[in-house]
Design an enzyme around this catalytic site. Structure first.
Site, PDB file in Angstrom:
ATOM      1  N   SER A 147       0.841  -1.203   0.000  1.00  0.00           N
ATOM      2  CA  SER A 147       0.000   0.000   0.000  1.00  0.00           C
ATOM      3  C   SER A 147       0.872   1.248   0.000  1.00  0.00           C
ATOM      4  O   SER A 147       1.586   1.535   0.965  1.00  0.00           O
ATOM      5  CB  SER A 147      -0.899   0.016   1.230  1.00  0.00           C
ATOM      6  OG  SER A 147      -1.388   1.328   1.405  1.00  0.00           O
ATOM      7  N   HIS A 195      -0.819  -1.251  -4.433  1.00  0.00           N
ATOM      8  CA  HIS A 195      -2.147  -0.889  -3.923  1.00  0.00           C
ATOM      9  C   HIS A 195      -2.247   0.626  -3.721  1.00  0.00           C
ATOM     10  O   HIS A 195      -1.445   1.221  -2.993  1.00  0.00           O
ATOM     11  CB  HIS A 195      -2.339  -1.626  -2.591  1.00  0.00           C
ATOM     12  CG  HIS A 195      -3.684  -1.506  -1.965  1.00  0.00           C
ATOM     13  ND1 HIS A 195      -4.770  -2.284  -2.336  1.00  0.00           N
ATOM     14  CD2 HIS A 195      -4.135  -0.717  -0.954  1.00  0.00           C
ATOM     15  CE1 HIS A 195      -5.817  -1.976  -1.585  1.00  0.00           C
ATOM     16  NE2 HIS A 195      -5.466  -1.027  -0.736  1.00  0.00           N
ATOM     17  N   ASP A 223      -4.443   3.601  -2.281  1.00  0.00           N
ATOM     18  CA  ASP A 223      -5.543   3.921  -1.371  1.00  0.00           C
ATOM     19  C   ASP A 223      -6.069   5.322  -1.672  1.00  0.00           C
ATOM     20  O   ASP A 223      -5.508   6.324  -1.231  1.00  0.00           O
ATOM     21  CB  ASP A 223      -5.054   3.845   0.079  1.00  0.00           C
ATOM     22  CG  ASP A 223      -4.942   2.410   0.548  1.00  0.00           C
ATOM     23  OD1 ASP A 223      -5.926   1.658   0.402  1.00  0.00           O
ATOM     24  OD2 ASP A 223      -3.866   2.027   1.048  1.00  0.00           O
ATOM     25  N   MET A 259      -8.608   8.158  -1.084  1.00  0.00           N
ATOM     26  CA  MET A 259      -9.504   8.596   0.005  1.00  0.00           C
ATOM     27  C   MET A 259      -9.993  10.013  -0.265  1.00  0.00           C
ATOM     28  O   MET A 259      -9.216  10.868  -0.708  1.00  0.00           O
ATOM     29  CB  MET A 259      -8.758   8.576   1.334  1.00  0.00           C
ATOM     30  CG  MET A 259      -8.140   7.226   1.669  1.00  0.00           C
ATOM     31  SD  MET A 259      -7.457   7.218   3.330  1.00  0.00           S
ATOM     32  CE  MET A 259      -6.647   5.620   3.356  1.00  0.00           C
ATOM     33  N   HIS A 312      -7.953   0.974  -4.718  1.00  0.00           N
ATOM     34  CA  HIS A 312      -8.943   0.835  -3.648  1.00  0.00           C
ATOM     35  C   HIS A 312      -9.624   2.188  -3.449  1.00  0.00           C
ATOM     36  O   HIS A 312      -9.013   3.117  -2.911  1.00  0.00           O
ATOM     37  CB  HIS A 312      -8.201   0.369  -2.385  1.00  0.00           C
ATOM     38  CG  HIS A 312      -9.059   0.177  -1.189  1.00  0.00           C
ATOM     39  ND1 HIS A 312      -8.535  -0.014   0.078  1.00  0.00           N
ATOM     40  CD2 HIS A 312     -10.413   0.145  -1.034  1.00  0.00           C
ATOM     41  CE1 HIS A 312      -9.513  -0.158   0.947  1.00  0.00           C
ATOM     42  NE2 HIS A 312     -10.668  -0.060   0.297  1.00  0.00           N
ATOM     43  N   MET A 326     -11.804   4.456  -1.615  1.00  0.00           N
ATOM     44  CA  MET A 326     -12.514   4.760  -0.366  1.00  0.00           C
ATOM     45  C   MET A 326     -13.161   6.124  -0.542  1.00  0.00           C
ATOM     46  O   MET A 326     -12.780   7.120   0.075  1.00  0.00           O
ATOM     47  CB  MET A 326     -11.536   4.732   0.812  1.00  0.00           C
ATOM     48  CG  MET A 326     -11.175   3.312   1.209  1.00  0.00           C
ATOM     49  SD  MET A 326      -9.691   3.237   2.219  1.00  0.00           S
ATOM     50  CE  MET A 326      -8.459   3.276   0.945  1.00  0.00           C
ATOM     51  N   MET A 360     -11.860  -5.901   4.520  1.00  0.00           N
ATOM     52  CA  MET A 360     -11.160  -4.901   5.336  1.00  0.00           C
ATOM     53  C   MET A 360     -10.980  -5.466   6.737  1.00  0.00           C
ATOM     54  O   MET A 360     -11.945  -5.815   7.413  1.00  0.00           O
ATOM     55  CB  MET A 360     -11.972  -3.599   5.429  1.00  0.00           C
ATOM     56  CG  MET A 360     -11.962  -2.708   4.192  1.00  0.00           C
ATOM     57  SD  MET A 360     -10.333  -2.188   3.582  1.00  0.00           S
ATOM     58  CE  MET A 360      -9.601  -1.394   5.010  1.00  0.00           C
ATOM     59  N   GLY A 387      -9.199   4.163   6.369  1.00  0.00           N
ATOM     60  CA  GLY A 387      -8.879   5.578   6.555  1.00  0.00           C
ATOM     61  C   GLY A 387      -7.417   5.834   6.864  1.00  0.00           C
ATOM     62  O   GLY A 387      -6.879   6.862   6.483  1.00  0.00           O
ATOM     63  N   PHE A 388      -6.782   4.898   7.539  1.00  0.00           N
ATOM     64  CA  PHE A 388      -5.410   5.130   7.984  1.00  0.00           C
ATOM     65  C   PHE A 388      -4.588   3.845   7.924  1.00  0.00           C
ATOM     66  O   PHE A 388      -5.130   2.756   8.106  1.00  0.00           O
ATOM     67  CB  PHE A 388      -5.396   5.662   9.428  1.00  0.00           C
ATOM     68  CG  PHE A 388      -6.218   6.904   9.588  1.00  0.00           C
ATOM     69  CD1 PHE A 388      -5.690   8.147   9.244  1.00  0.00           C
ATOM     70  CD2 PHE A 388      -7.533   6.832  10.029  1.00  0.00           C
ATOM     71  CE1 PHE A 388      -6.459   9.304   9.354  1.00  0.00           C
ATOM     72  CE2 PHE A 388      -8.314   7.976  10.145  1.00  0.00           C
ATOM     73  CZ  PHE A 388      -7.775   9.221   9.806  1.00  0.00           C
ATOM     74  N   GLY A 389      -3.289   4.026   7.710  1.00  0.00           N
ATOM     75  CA  GLY A 389      -2.374   2.900   7.793  1.00  0.00           C
ATOM     76  C   GLY A 389      -1.971   2.669   9.244  1.00  0.00           C
ATOM     77  O   GLY A 389      -2.283   3.473  10.126  1.00  0.00           O
ATOM     78  N   GLY A 390      -1.308   1.567   9.481  1.00  0.00           N
ATOM     79  CA  GLY A 390      -0.720   1.317  10.797  1.00  0.00           C
ATOM     80  C   GLY A 390      -1.692   0.940  11.897  1.00  0.00           C
ATOM     81  O   GLY A 390      -1.355   1.032  13.084  1.00  0.00           O
ATOM     82  N   ASP A 413      -6.885  -6.449   3.750  1.00  0.00           N
ATOM     83  CA  ASP A 413      -6.250  -5.132   3.839  1.00  0.00           C
ATOM     84  C   ASP A 413      -6.415  -4.562   5.247  1.00  0.00           C
ATOM     85  O   ASP A 413      -7.533  -4.367   5.716  1.00  0.00           O
ATOM     86  CB  ASP A 413      -6.920  -4.207   2.803  1.00  0.00           C
ATOM     87  CG  ASP A 413      -6.284  -2.833   2.718  1.00  0.00           C
ATOM     88  OD1 ASP A 413      -5.248  -2.595   3.367  1.00  0.00           O
ATOM     89  OD2 ASP A 413      -6.841  -1.990   1.983  1.00  0.00           O
ATOM     90  N   GLY A 414      -5.275  -4.306   5.896  1.00  0.00           N
ATOM     91  CA  GLY A 414      -5.286  -3.667   7.212  1.00  0.00           C
ATOM     92  C   GLY A 414      -4.643  -4.527   8.282  1.00  0.00           C
ATOM     93  O   GLY A 414      -5.128  -5.620   8.586  1.00  0.00           O
ATOM     94  N   GLY A 419       0.919  -2.090   4.167  1.00  0.00           N
ATOM     95  CA  GLY A 419       1.470  -0.740   4.120  1.00  0.00           C
ATOM     96  C   GLY A 419       2.638  -0.595   5.061  1.00  0.00           C
ATOM     97  O   GLY A 419       3.807  -0.748   4.681  1.00  0.00           O
ATOM     98  N   SER A 420       2.324  -0.335   6.348  1.00  0.00           N
ATOM     99  CA  SER A 420       3.388  -0.061   7.317  1.00  0.00           C
ATOM    100  C   SER A 420       4.324  -1.246   7.528  1.00  0.00           C
ATOM    101  O   SER A 420       5.536  -1.062   7.696  1.00  0.00           O
ATOM    102  CB  SER A 420       2.769   0.384   8.652  1.00  0.00           C
ATOM    103  OG  SER A 420       1.790  -0.533   9.062  1.00  0.00           O
TER     104      SER A 420
HETATM  105  C1  DX5 Z   1      -6.583   1.578   5.133  1.00  0.00           C
HETATM  106  C2  DX5 Z   1      -6.028   1.230   3.784  1.00  0.00           C
HETATM  107  C3  DX5 Z   1      -4.916   0.254   3.826  1.00  0.00           C
HETATM  108  C4  DX5 Z   1      -3.713   0.686   4.614  1.00  0.00           C
HETATM  109  C5  DX5 Z   1      -3.056  -0.546   5.162  1.00  0.00           C
HETATM  110  O1  DX5 Z   1      -7.666   2.402   4.966  1.00  0.00           O
HETATM  111  O2  DX5 Z   1      -7.037   0.696   2.960  1.00  0.00           O
HETATM  112  O3  DX5 Z   1      -4.538  -0.142   2.509  1.00  0.00           O
HETATM  113  O4  DX5 Z   1      -2.791   1.414   3.868  1.00  0.00           O
HETATM  114  O5  DX5 Z   1      -2.041  -0.147   6.001  1.00  0.00           O
HETATM  115  P1  DX5 Z   1      -1.398  -1.122   7.066  1.00  0.00           P
HETATM  116  O6  DX5 Z   1      -0.847  -2.285   6.309  1.00  0.00           O
HETATM  117  O7  DX5 Z   1      -0.330  -0.272   7.690  1.00  0.00           O
HETATM  118  O8  DX5 Z   1      -2.477  -1.526   8.025  1.00  0.00           O
HETATM  119 ZN    ZN Z   2      -6.432  -0.218   0.979  1.00  0.00          ZN
END
Ligand code: DX5
Ligand code: ZN
Length: 228
Positions: free
Chosen positions: A12, A37, A39, A41, A70, A72, A141, A146-149, A179-180, A201-202
């Site tokens: 991501s 990927h 994201d 938003m 993706h 969102m 999901m 909305g957010f990574g990590g 994802d997530g 992602g992270s």
């Molecule tokens: C969250 C995103 C994810 C996010 C995943 O809204 O859809 O793709 O980047 O991040 P990690 O892997 O850090 O949970």
């Molecule tokens: Zn995503």
């Protein structure tokens, strides 16, 4: 989907270095990744705002990676054409954002892009029952978008198993993406339950070099981790 890989990792870009997106894509490709990927938003469907079609279009010229987009965003129907022209290979809309989901999915397919639907953690899989055969992929999901990590929500494991069962019963070929909160530590169980594509992602971008990180995920997919 490649058959020689135990799982596809779709990193991501949300966790990548935005000041050097083109280089990040080149580095991913060189490291052996096949998917990436995006994201997207809109600050309405989710609280965060990221990037849109112009950024994807600019990067499309520099990359042969499979663009897994993706969305969102609210009312994604307004933008399907634009994201297609920008170079998306797959468009994933949220079931929660589409009152006429079958129409949206059919439109994505008509545009020549692979159709996918994402479901938020609380959303029942029943919304997918009748459209499963039309879907290239379902995104489960495992955090609230909305957010990574964020931390992986444990009940997502059971949801993946149920989805796998639904797909088999429907005789569909739909692949499952998660994802997530995906890490090498939960990769083995996710794959065992039926995930074919993992977004990270992270836990991916935070641990360069990317080639080694990909190998860690791929070996975790076939053998229970303890190796990170
Ligand atoms: C969250 C995103 C994810 C996010 C995943 O809204 O859809 O793709 O980047 O991040 P990690 O892997 O850090 O949970
Ligand atoms: Zn995503």
């Amino acid at each position: 989907m490649e058959n020689d890989k135990p799982v596809i990792i779709s990193p991501s870009l949300l966790s990548s270095d935005f000041t050097r997106l083109g280089q990040e894509l080149a580095d991913l490709e060189k490291a052996g990744l096949s998917w990436v990927h995006w994201d997207v938003m809109d600050g309405a469907f989710v609280p965060n705002i990221t990037f849109g079609p112009p950024v994807i279009a600019a990067c499309r010229e520099k990359s042969d990676l499979f663009f897994d987009v993706h969305l969102m965003i609210e009312n994604p129907d307004r933008y399907l054409d634009e994201f297609t022209k920008a170079g998306a290979d797959l468009l994933c809309v949220h079931a929660e954002a589409c009152p006429h989901l079958e129409r949206t999915v059919s439109e994505i397919a008509r545009l020549g892009v692979k159709p996918a639907v994402a479901v938020n953690p609380h959303t029942s899989l029943s919304v997918l029952e009748f459209i499963l055969p039309q879907l290239y992929m379902v995104l489960v999901m495992s955090v609230n978008p909305g957010f990574g990590g964020q931390k992986f929500i444990p009940f997502s494991m059971e949801k993946i198993s149920r989805l796998k069962d639904m797909i088999e019963k429907a005789g569909a070929k739909t692949i499952i993406q998660v994802d997530g909160g995906v890490t090498p530590d939960n990769t083995y169980e996710l794959v065992k339950r039926g995930a074919g594509v993992l977004v990270s992602g992270s836990a991916f971008f935070g641990y360069p070099p990317y080639k080694e990180r990909l190998e860690i995920f791929e070996s975790a997919a076939v053998q229970e981790a303890g190796n990170q």
